[in-house]
Design a protein around this motif. Sequence first.
Motif, PDB file in Angstrom:
ATOM      1  N   GLU A  46      -2.316   1.308  -3.797  1.00  0.00           N
ATOM      2  CA  GLU A  46      -2.264   0.363  -2.558  1.00  0.00           C
ATOM      3  C   GLU A  46      -3.358  -0.884  -2.745  1.00  0.00           C
ATOM      4  OE1 GLU A  46      -3.500   3.719   0.024  1.00  0.00           O
ATOM      5  OE2 GLU A  46      -1.531   3.741   0.983  1.00  0.00           O
ATOM      6  N   THR A  47      -4.155  -0.887  -3.839  1.00  0.00           N
ATOM      7  CA  THR A  47      -4.991  -2.074  -3.933  1.00  0.00           C
ATOM      8  C   THR A  47      -4.707  -2.703  -5.373  1.00  0.00           C
ATOM      9  OG1 THR A  47      -6.963  -0.817  -4.748  1.00  0.00           O
ATOM     10  CG2 THR A  47      -6.780  -1.213  -2.430  1.00  0.00           C
ATOM     11  N   LEU A  48      -3.693  -2.304  -5.886  1.00  0.00           N
ATOM     12  CA  LEU A  48      -3.375  -2.691  -7.506  1.00  0.00           C
ATOM     13  C   LEU A  48      -3.175  -4.198  -7.638  1.00  0.00           C
ATOM     14  CD1 LEU A  48      -3.804  -1.262 -10.219  1.00  0.00           C
ATOM     15  CD2 LEU A  48      -1.508  -0.864 -10.238  1.00  0.00           C
ATOM     16  N   SER A  49      -2.077  -4.863  -6.828  1.00  0.00           N
ATOM     17  CA  SER A  49      -1.967  -6.128  -6.813  1.00  0.00           C
ATOM     18  C   SER A  49      -3.249  -7.080  -6.695  1.00  0.00           C
ATOM     19  CB  SER A  49      -1.230  -6.529  -5.740  1.00  0.00           C
ATOM     20  OG  SER A  49       0.183  -5.963  -6.185  1.00  0.00           O
ATOM     21  N   ASP A  50      -4.079  -6.777  -5.930  1.00  0.00           N
ATOM     22  CA  ASP A  50      -5.298  -7.581  -5.852  1.00  0.00           C
ATOM     23  C   ASP A  50      -6.236  -7.165  -6.795  1.00  0.00           C
ATOM     24  OD1 ASP A  50      -4.645  -8.851  -3.219  1.00  0.00           O
ATOM     25  OD2 ASP A  50      -5.526  -7.212  -2.105  1.00  0.00           O
ATOM     26  N   ASP A  64      -4.748  -9.098 -10.090  1.00  0.00           N
ATOM     27  CA  ASP A  64      -4.332 -10.337  -9.552  1.00  0.00           C
ATOM     28  C   ASP A  64      -2.907 -10.522 -10.227  1.00  0.00           C
ATOM     29  OD1 ASP A  64      -4.519 -12.705  -8.724  1.00  0.00           O
ATOM     30  OD2 ASP A  64      -5.515 -13.698 -10.468  1.00  0.00           O
ATOM     31  N   TYR A  65      -2.155  -9.769  -9.853  1.00  0.00           N
ATOM     32  CA  TYR A  65      -0.713  -9.896 -10.243  1.00  0.00           C
ATOM     33  C   TYR A  65       0.355  -8.978  -9.249  1.00  0.00           C
ATOM     34  CZ  TYR A  65       2.735 -10.105 -14.095  1.00  0.00           C
ATOM     35  OH  TYR A  65       3.828 -10.283 -14.868  1.00  0.00           O
ATOM     36  N   ASP A  66       1.238  -9.763  -8.693  1.00  0.00           N
ATOM     37  CA  ASP A  66       1.926  -8.754  -7.523  1.00  0.00           C
ATOM     38  C   ASP A  66       2.815  -7.970  -8.263  1.00  0.00           C
ATOM     39  OD1 ASP A  66       3.360  -8.209  -5.471  1.00  0.00           O
ATOM     40  OD2 ASP A  66       4.090 -10.120  -4.828  1.00  0.00           O
ATOM     41  N   ILE A  67       2.443  -6.591  -8.034  1.00  0.00           N
ATOM     42  CA  ILE A  67       3.511  -5.415  -8.545  1.00  0.00           C
ATOM     43  C   ILE A  67       4.463  -5.229  -7.793  1.00  0.00           C
ATOM     44  CG2 ILE A  67       1.541  -4.765 -10.175  1.00  0.00           C
ATOM     45  CD1 ILE A  67       1.518  -2.273  -7.637  1.00  0.00           C
ATOM     46  N   LEU A  68       4.513  -5.685  -6.384  1.00  0.00           N
ATOM     47  CA  LEU A  68       5.609  -5.465  -5.497  1.00  0.00           C
ATOM     48  C   LEU A  68       5.777  -4.174  -5.052  1.00  0.00           C
ATOM     49  CD1 LEU A  68       6.872  -8.094  -7.296  1.00  0.00           C
ATOM     50  CD2 LEU A  68       8.743  -7.818  -5.797  1.00  0.00           C
ATOM     51  N   LEU A  69       4.386  -3.628  -4.436  1.00  0.00           N
ATOM     52  CA  LEU A  69       4.535  -2.256  -3.939  1.00  0.00           C
ATOM     53  C   LEU A  69       4.972  -2.416  -2.725  1.00  0.00           C
ATOM     54  CD1 LEU A  69       3.235   0.717  -4.237  1.00  0.00           C
ATOM     55  CD2 LEU A  69       1.318  -0.278  -2.738  1.00  0.00           C
ATOM     56  N   SER A  70       6.104  -1.575  -2.409  1.00  0.00           N
ATOM     57  CA  SER A  70       6.820  -1.474  -1.199  1.00  0.00           C
ATOM     58  C   SER A  70       6.737  -0.234  -0.696  1.00  0.00           C
ATOM     59  CB  SER A  70       8.047  -1.813  -1.370  1.00  0.00           C
ATOM     60  OG  SER A  70       9.105  -1.536  -0.372  1.00  0.00           O
ATOM     61  N   GLN A  71       5.772   0.330   0.273  1.00  0.00           N
ATOM     62  CA  GLN A  71       5.531   1.600   0.945  1.00  0.00           C
ATOM     63  C   GLN A  71       6.536   1.867   2.016  1.00  0.00           C
ATOM     64  OE1 GLN A  71       1.288   0.734   1.269  1.00  0.00           O
ATOM     65  NE2 GLN A  71       1.149   2.905   0.506  1.00  0.00           N
ATOM     66  N   ARG A  72       7.815   1.968   1.636  1.00  0.00           N
ATOM     67  CA  ARG A  72       8.806   2.230   2.424  1.00  0.00           C
ATOM     68  C   ARG A  72       9.070   3.679   2.930  1.00  0.00           C
ATOM     69  NH1 ARG A  72      13.350  -0.367  -1.094  1.00  0.00           N
ATOM     70  NH2 ARG A  72      11.870  -1.931  -1.462  1.00  0.00           N
ATOM     71  N   GLY A  73       8.391   4.807   2.151  1.00  0.00           N
ATOM     72  CA  GLY A  73       8.381   5.886   2.516  1.00  0.00           C
ATOM     73  C   GLY A  73       9.497   6.575   1.641  1.00  0.00           C
ATOM     74  N   VAL A  74       9.001   7.913   1.167  1.00  0.00           N
ATOM     75  CA  VAL A  74       9.908   8.732   0.378  1.00  0.00           C
ATOM     76  C   VAL A  74      10.138   9.973   1.277  1.00  0.00           C
ATOM     77  CG1 VAL A  74       9.960  10.304  -1.805  1.00  0.00           C
ATOM     78  CG2 VAL A  74       8.875   7.871  -1.736  1.00  0.00           C
ATOM     79  N   MET A  75      11.631  10.188   1.208  1.00  0.00           N
ATOM     80  CA  MET A  75      12.085  11.385   2.125  1.00  0.00           C
ATOM     81  C   MET A  75      12.707  12.265   1.118  1.00  0.00           C
ATOM     82  SD  MET A  75      15.525  10.715   4.670  1.00  0.00           S
ATOM     83  CE  MET A  75      14.498   9.588   5.741  1.00  0.00           C
ATOM     84  N   ASN A  76      12.322  13.736   1.409  1.00  0.00           N
ATOM     85  CA  ASN A  76      12.971  14.753   0.576  1.00  0.00           C
ATOM     86  C   ASN A  76      13.796  15.558   1.201  1.00  0.00           C
ATOM     87  OD1 ASN A  76      10.050  14.029  -0.736  1.00  0.00           O
ATOM     88  ND2 ASN A  76      11.240  15.191  -2.187  1.00  0.00           N
ATOM     89  N   LEU A  77      15.080  15.488   1.129  1.00  0.00           N
ATOM     90  CA  LEU A  77      15.995  16.058   1.890  1.00  0.00           C
ATOM     91  C   LEU A  77      16.076  17.498   1.630  1.00  0.00           C
ATOM     92  CD1 LEU A  77      19.203  13.440   1.574  1.00  0.00           C
ATOM     93  CD2 LEU A  77      17.445  13.712   3.309  1.00  0.00           C
ATOM     94  N   LEU A  78      16.427  18.346   2.662  1.00  0.00           N
ATOM     95  CA  LEU A  78      16.157  19.961   2.654  1.00  0.00           C
ATOM     96  C   LEU A  78      17.730  20.435   2.865  1.00  0.00           C
ATOM     97  CD1 LEU A  78      13.122  19.814   4.945  1.00  0.00           C
ATOM     98  CD2 LEU A  78      13.206  19.838   2.018  1.00  0.00           C
TER      99      LEU A  78
END
Lengths: 431, 88
Positions: free
Chosen positions: A106-110, A113-127
């Motif tokens: 969550e703080t890795l880009s800072d 100092d390199y944009d790793i394009l973290l996108s916390q769009r959620g992970v859904m596990n189907l049941l």
Amino acid sequence: MPDHASTHRAATHHDAAHDALPAHPAHLWRNPEPRRTYDVVIVGGGGHGLATAYYLAKNHGITNVAVLERGWLAGGNIARNTAIIRSNYLWDESAAIYEHSLKLWETLSDELDYDILLSQRGVMNLLHTVGDLREASRRVHSNRLNGVDAELLSLDDIARLCPIVNLDQGVRHPVLGAAFQPRGGIAKHDHVAWAYARAADALGVDLIQGCEVTGFDIEDRPDGGAGGAGGRVVAVETSRGRIGAGRVGLIAAGHSSVLAAMAGIRLPIQSHPLQALVSELLGPVHPTVVMSNAVHVYVSQAHKGELVLGAGIDTFNSYAQRGSFHVIEHQMSAAVELFPIFAGAHVIRTWGGIVDVAPDASPIIGRTPVEDLFIDCGWGTGGFKATPASGWVMAATLATGEPHPLARPYALERFTSGALIDEHGAAAVAH
Amino acid sequence: MLLIGCPWCGPRDEVEFRYGGQAHVDYPADPAAVDDAAWADFVFMRDNGKGPFAERWYHAAGCRRWCNAVRDTVTHEFLATYRMGEAR
């Protein structure tokens, strides 16, 4: 010369699939000649090895470090994964290390100092079964007790979060519900490796490519060198000569067994192909990450727009970095049932990596029977998400000679003591 | 996709088989006498090298018998398949 600072400001959210990718810095790392000796030699220039080198320098002030890579930097599993990040593992030991990793993400880009394009769009596990629902309920509660964000979703929730999932109850494996980790997501895997490499290099670490380890110089063998384990490592033999080492870290994923055997160490690891594939570039259709253990597919849409799908492992041992086609076929049939809209897409490229799978689907981190030789392997099918934490705890282990507290449960000795950490359920890839 | 020479049925598609891991791993002759380290070795430790590897396959959708094979783990080439109980 790209303006790195301006590209960096857009670091945290890239949910539109067609966002322009940030430009890369003009200089990434040097290509130094190996010195005769280092305080720490890391074998393996993938994500975990590079992260370890960075945290050795950053957290512990140890910069007389070499990373030895047989091929080119970040050409193995860090370049071959499906870039999924999450921390929703069942057991306390796993939640601790994977959640530590997610916090670092969550703080890795800072941090780098390199944009790793973290996108916390959620992970859904189907049941898909009553058994799935019960197991997911157990895991969600376990996650919450360990401070990991997790929730159970109704069919309405699923339809709202990811409208393209097929919720028809008449299919072979109907979706009955889902577990969801909102902080999960994806990152740009190549950027992660390059960011760690650049930062480690800037702190003085030598990244040495085209340097294959061919053996270990081990003193004080109890059997006088006849082959068994024991003794103390003092140097590594390489295709570019002998390199002295105060401590050595083996961080070589699929090739861990081969390297360990050179030091007389046997590991409870089997190497298997794991395949993935991408579609052509598509407009934004898939807003989250969806995984299904029961029918076996995991899929997200990458920043550029391609659908990225992961398959199961091939069951047989292999070092070929390719698997059998029926595994892809099986995965595609599941994907098209879960996402009928995908039937109109095309497979553009498939590939394989070699994953190092331990009997309990958990990593092996810490000491080996050879003094000053430490190992970090067995991340199997789920190593990408662990990259920051793996580097963090391995750096501490190499710096102090004592396993980091988060790494202690993952000692090689657990296969003798029986204290296994069974994460086959949370590992999410069938093995 | 592998083509596996079942010693009873002849060459068959990989999807008819299930994999059984390393071959010729013997159960300890005197289990009660074995210490924890030896048990760990028997239960968990397996060879995992590059090159020829003796392994077991189960012809699940065919004759439903086990066989052994020697396969190269780098090229996937089968060097031999043979019946259970036969020498490598």
